[in-house]
Write an enzyme that holds these catalytic residues in place. Structure first.
Site: not given
Length: 712
Positions: A308, A345, A394, A397, A458-459, A546-547, A588
């Site tokens: 591809s 491709g 083919e 995409r 310094y900060a 949650c990841d 996809y």
């Protein structure tokens, strides 16, 4: 006093200053004088007033990756040009108007569907099929090629029924066919091609067992133009054996494992160590077996696949030349060769860079691709005095990527650095250790001398000492928060890079953009409106899961953040909706998406260009999976779950009137609706329980779509 010095309180002077011994605390100096603030605001307003949609188009590189299908109109909204370069101005479709039509409640004439949303554009899909065929036909005519092109669509790219059926319909005038790589895909392709062109190819790829080969032979019996492509050497034995048992003469192809190798991420299926295909030695053994079985005339197609996203026509030509040499040798050996299938491709330029050195881009267009293929095959065949073969590709995409847009909303964002008047410096200084006070004095001294790098040093030291004090328990959380705010202000004033803000989006990346999470694939993501306003906030996108991987922090152009607009709600909320679109994701993503955290797929609508006042018509709306649907995927039984919760309410004697004003019937009804609605958030402003319930009734299923026990 310098602006930098205004960030710190000079009440406690550094050692050596005249008032070093004075421990009294004076009022903090304002961060900016009113005069300076006015100048800053005026400059910002001036810059914003000169901002135009054209600036946004250039900023987000829309003309580079989006042409000829996407652009920005004078209102600052992204529009679709459904017929590509041939689209007229009145045919442009405003994406914001689609969102409004889809998301408005039914009572207001909308469809009552929530975001996230996939917008399918069959007009764009048709234009892609036509453009691909036109590119090859032009190359064939220009080079006096003596055969024709007929492509196939690999259904693995997007197996949605309407997508496949549309491609068969749009491709019928061009003998456009389908490619399958598994038994379910073969069944799908057989059914769809019954309504296609009788000459359209049905290419059977992938690993095969006896059932797969039998099914392909049945397709041949049904007068479908079926080709069984041998991917493994042992498959030839199955084909020979079943051909005799079923009394059907097949058309056979072989997939060659070329030496030409694509070095990018998508090239793993190419080269001598690729996953699929036969070596030259294996091809010769297959030819011998077919010859011994009296079936060499069945061998009619040569297939290969470099990988591809082929980055350049130079690599493409190398592969086509090598394959055509093999094709010519098969002709010499007596095979009745007719078709050369160059595989997939044909790439998509995701970032608009037109680069041949990136997995995100390609350095050619459709015309250059087709011309390179035709030229390479013609030269070899003419040299060997071989009849020009039918050219098949083919290209999945490149056909489906542009026709699908994922639209989602930002629901909140992290808040900017607090203003100086929100930081209580006397409270901070009061609890500092001696070392921390020294850092504070040194910060003040460096600020007076305009030593920006020293200020930041310094900060940073001050912040770390305060963190240590907090962990030890000698500093309160209010003091730590003020120190954090002071550090952010110092960083901002000296021009240090401000960290990107987090925009929380109503989306699951694992479900809707799985390639970003799995292989780092970058897609164009931009706001679909407000593009007549200057975006001034750098942000990254964080999804609902949650990841920690549920974030998007890579964008086209190599950026690690995206310029976005301020959300219009207070404190980072989005009371005024802010919509983003992910483009070129039609291939996809839907097939690969999972249900992490039980977030299912988005709602889907199909939109056609029309001559009505809105320039479009929603021809089909498919609601995304409900919470019940997603639960069923994991073998849960929502009906039993509901009954369990209902009995729980009875067991604990839920009164007819609870403290919040709800009653038992309303509670049970709300539980039932909770199963019916989508897993995503409802981006509503804060409201009462009753308002949420009414909203659920408005946007949820209608009475006749509810479960029979909803109001039990």
């Amino acid at each position: 006093m310098p602006v930098m010095a205004c960030c710190v309180d000079s009440a406690v002077a550094p050692p050596g200053h005249a008032d070093a011994g004075d421990t009294s605390i004076r009022s903090p100096v304002p961060f900016l004088s009113s005069n300076a603030a006015a100048v800053t605001a005026a400059v910002a307003n001036s810059e914003s007033s000169h901002w135009s949609p054209a600036h946004s188009s250039a900023l987000y590189r829309i003309d580079e990756w989006g042409a000829p299908y996407f652009s920005v109109n004078s209102s600052g909204n992204v529009v679709v040009r459904p017929y590509g370069a041939g689209s007229l101005a009145h045919q442009e479709i405003d994406l914001l108007k689609i969102v409004k039509k889809v998301s408005d409640p039914k009572s207001a004439g909308g469809l009552g569907l929530r975001l996230p949303l996939i917008v399918r554009l069959p007009d764009v899909l048709k234009n892609r099929v036509e453009s691909l065929h036109s590119a090859f036909e032009s190359a064939i005519q220009a080079q006096c090629y003596e055969s024709h092109y007929q492509g196939v669509y690999p259904v693995k790219c997007n197996q949605d029924r309407l997508v496949v059926e549309d491609i068969v319909k749009f491709g019928a005038p061009f003998r456009f066919g389908l490619e399958a790589g598994s038994k379910p895909e073969l069944l799908l392709a057989m059914s769809c091609l019954c309504k296609g062109n009788p000459e359209a190819l049905l290419v059977c790829n992938g690993f095969k067992d006896a059932e797969y080969v039998s099914l392909a032979l049945i397709a041949k019996k049904l007068a479908l133009n079926t080709v069984i492509v041998l991917e493994q050497e042992e498959e030839v034995n199955l084909v020979i054996d079943l051909t005799n048992k079923l009394s059907v003469r097949p058309v056979i192809g072989v997939r060659a494992k070329l030496r030409t190798k694509h070095s990018g991420h998508f090239g793993s299926t190419s080269g001598e160590k690729g996953k699929f295909g036969l070596t030259t030695t294996q091809i010769l053994r297959v030819v011998k077996k077919l010859q011994d079985s009296g079936m060499l005339d069945c061998l009619q197609l040569l297939h290969f696949h470099i990988g591809s996203q082929i980055p350049s026509t130079a690599l493409l030509q190398d592969g086509v030349v090598e394959a055509t040499q093999i094709y010519s040798e098969l002709v010499r050996l007596g095979a009745c060769m007719k078709v050369i299938d160059i595989g997939g491709g044909l790439g998509v330029d995701y970032d608009g860079s037109k680069s041949g050195n990136s997995d995100l881009s390609v350095s050619y267009g459709l015309e250059e691709y087709a011309s390179a293929v035709v030229n390479a095959i013609r030269i070899i065949c003419d040299r060997k005095s071989i009849k020009h073969p039918i050219i098949c590709s083919e290209s999945g995409r490149a056909i489906v990527s542009h026709h699908s847009i994922l639209i989602f909303e930002a629901i909140s964002a992290t808040v900017n650095t607090p203003a100086m008047n929100h930081i209580d410096l006397p409270l901070v200084i009061e609890g500092l250790s001696e070392d921390a006070r020294c850092d504070y004095w040194n910060l003040s001294d460096a600020a007076m001398r305009h030593e920006n790098e020293t200020c930041l040093l310094y900060a940073d030291q001050l912040k770390q000492r305060c963190v240590d004090q907090f962990i030890e328990g000698s500093l309160r959380i209010e003091q730590l928060a003020d120190v954090d705010g002071l550090f952010d202000l110092v960083s901002k004033v000296i021009g240090a890079a401000e960290p990107a803000r987090i925009y929380n989006v109503n989306l699951s990346i694992f479900t809707s953009i799985p390639d970003f999470w799995s292989i780092g694939q970058v897609f164009p993501i931009i706001p679909i409106h407000r593009l007549d306003e200057k975006p001034e906030v750098r942000g990254v996108l964080s999804d609902l899961t949650c990841d920690s991987d549920g974030k998007i922090d890579k964008f086209i152009g190599g950026e690690t953040s995206l310029l976005l607009h301020e959300l219009e709600g207070n404190d980072g909320g989005a009371n005024g909706q802010y919509y983003l679109g992910m483009f070129l994701g039609g291939a996809y993503q839907e097939a690969l998406g999972g249900v992490h955290n039980l977030f299912g797929g988005p709602n889907v609508v199909s939109v056609l260009q029309s001559d009505g006042p809105q320039s479009f018509a929603v021809t089909r709306a498919v609601p995304g999976p409900s919470r019940a649907d997603v639960l069923r995927m994991l073998q849960h039984e929502p009906e039993l779950m509901f009954e369990t919760l209902k009995h729980r309410a009875e067991e604990f004697h839920v009164e007819d009137h609870d403290n919040d004003g709800t009653n038992y019937a309303t509670l049970i009804s709300s539980l039932a609706r909770s199963f019916h609605n989508m897993p995503y958030l409802n981006a509503l402003s804060p409201c009462s329980y009753e308002e949420v319930h009414n909203a659920a009734a408005e946007f949820g299923a209608s009475e006749d779509e509810q479960w029979s026990y909803c109001y039990a």
